[in-house]
Design an enzyme around this catalytic site. Structure first.
Site, short mmCIF file in Angstrom:
data_model
loop_
_atom_site.label_atom_id
_atom_site.label_comp_id
_atom_site.label_asym_id
_atom_site.label_seq_id
_atom_site.Cartn_x
_atom_site.Cartn_y
_atom_site.Cartn_z
N LYS A 1 0.84 -1.21 0.00
CA LYS A 1 0.00 0.00 0.00
C LYS A 1 0.87 1.25 0.00
O LYS A 1 0.59 2.23 -0.71
CB LYS A 1 -0.94 -0.01 1.22
N GLN B 1 -3.99 -1.12 9.88
CA GLN B 1 -4.01 -2.45 9.27
C GLN B 1 -4.58 -3.48 10.26
O GLN B 1 -4.16 -3.56 11.41
CB GLN B 1 -2.56 -2.84 8.87
N ASP C 1 -10.41 3.08 4.69
CA ASP C 1 -10.81 1.67 4.59
C ASP C 1 -12.34 1.54 4.49
O ASP C 1 -12.85 0.48 4.17
CB ASP C 1 -10.33 0.89 5.83
#
Ligand code: NDP
Length: 285
Positions: A50, A94, A117
């Protein structure tokens, strides 16, 4: 093999190039803060990809790491700092988090406008109500794959296997928004094959190799394989290789949903920056 493969890798490259242009055109800095807690090797790999994708797209990557035994309070304090930091236009914590930390609480602590997200209940709620804001990246990426391959959804029978908050539920809502007739399946579904065989579009988000086999697929159906499972040295999806003999269109693993997930995350990151630059209004803000 009869199925044509839906190449997520090539599509992701196009999307990433588009995002790069959008970042340059925006004219205000775009910064993604990534937060990694602990030693999960897969998480380290995902965060590295990412960050690399951000760097290529001209997005500043601001990375933070906390140790495996970090307290929930320490993580919440970091998120609070990032919420207040003007340079940070997107925040990604994460998952999974170590067991001493309440994941849902951490997700709720992220400012919804920076929640790239798309897991915050505010953003999940907007999706449920049909006014999408920041979408979870994997389902958003799947929708782009289907659109790029002219998969018709209006009136189609879509079956989603898996009901997680990050894949199964949001992809079901996105398919519904495109006027598919959606059935959601899970571990308690009775006679799963009889349900999946009705699908024009079948999404497998189970997390088990061979969860969907050729006999569970209607000939010619479009099959999206979300799974990432380690079998020995190999990474395989949820759909068994014999599916390619029956399906009409199929996403490969690797090279299907995975690359588009990262591309969709970049799209979200630019969108979040637009919200903060005031170019786009965040609902209710
Ligand atoms: P979860 O473990 O959160 O959810 C799995 C779902 O599958 C659950 O709803 C579960 O049902 C259902 N399920 C489990 N066993 C069966 C079964 N035998 N029959 C029918 N349904 C079953 O997984 P995620 O949604 O987070 O991820 C799914 C897969 O996608 C994983 O392999 C993950 O690694 C991968 N993934 C890939 C991404 C990518 O970028 N390509 C991104 C995110 C995930 P129940 O709710 O009843 O327990």
């Amino acid at each position: 093999m009869t199925a044509s493969l839906m190449d997520g890798k090539a599509l992701a490259e196009r999307v990433r190039a588009e995002v790069k242009d959008e970042v340059a055109a925006l004219g205000t800095p775009v910064g993604l803060a990534t937060v990694l807690v602990g030693d999960n090797p897969a998480s380290h790999v995902y965060v590295r990809s990412k960050r690399n994708a951000c760097a290529e797209a001209g997005i500043e990557s601001l990375h933070h790491e906390l140790p495996e035994d970090a307290s929930e309070d320490a993580l919440l304090a970091l998120v609070e700092e990032l919420n207040a930091d003007q340079r940070v236009t997107g925040i990604l914590v994460q998952l999974p988090l170590p067991e001493q930390i309440d994941e849902a609480r951490v997700i709720r602590s992220i400012a919804p406008v920076k929640d790239v997200d798309g897991f915050h209940p505010v953003n999940a709620g907007f999706l449920l109500q049909g006014t999408p804001t920041l979408l979870p990246a994997t389902p958003a990426g799947i929708m782009e794959i289907l659109a790029a391959h002219d998969v018709s959804l209006k009136g189609a029978r879509a079956v989603v296997v898996g009901r997680s908050n990050i894949v199964g539920k949001p992809i079901s809502l996105l398919l519904l928004a495109e006027h598919a007739t959606v059935t959601m399946c899970h571990s308690r579904t009775v006679d799963l094959p009889s349900v999946t065989r009705q699908a024009d579009v079948l999404v497998a988000a189970v997390g088990k190799a061979d969860a969907v086999t050729a006999g569970m697929i209607r000939p010619g159906a479009t099959v999206v394989d979300v799974g990432i499972n380690r079998v020995g040295e190999k990474l395989v999806g949820d759909v068994s290789p014999d599916a390619a003999e029956v399906a009409g269109k199929l996403t490969p693993v690797p090279g299907g949903v995975g690359p588009m997930t990262i591309a969709a995350l970049l799209r979200n990151t630019v969108k979040a920056a637009r919200y903060q630059a005031g170019v786009l209004a965040f609902p209710g803000a």
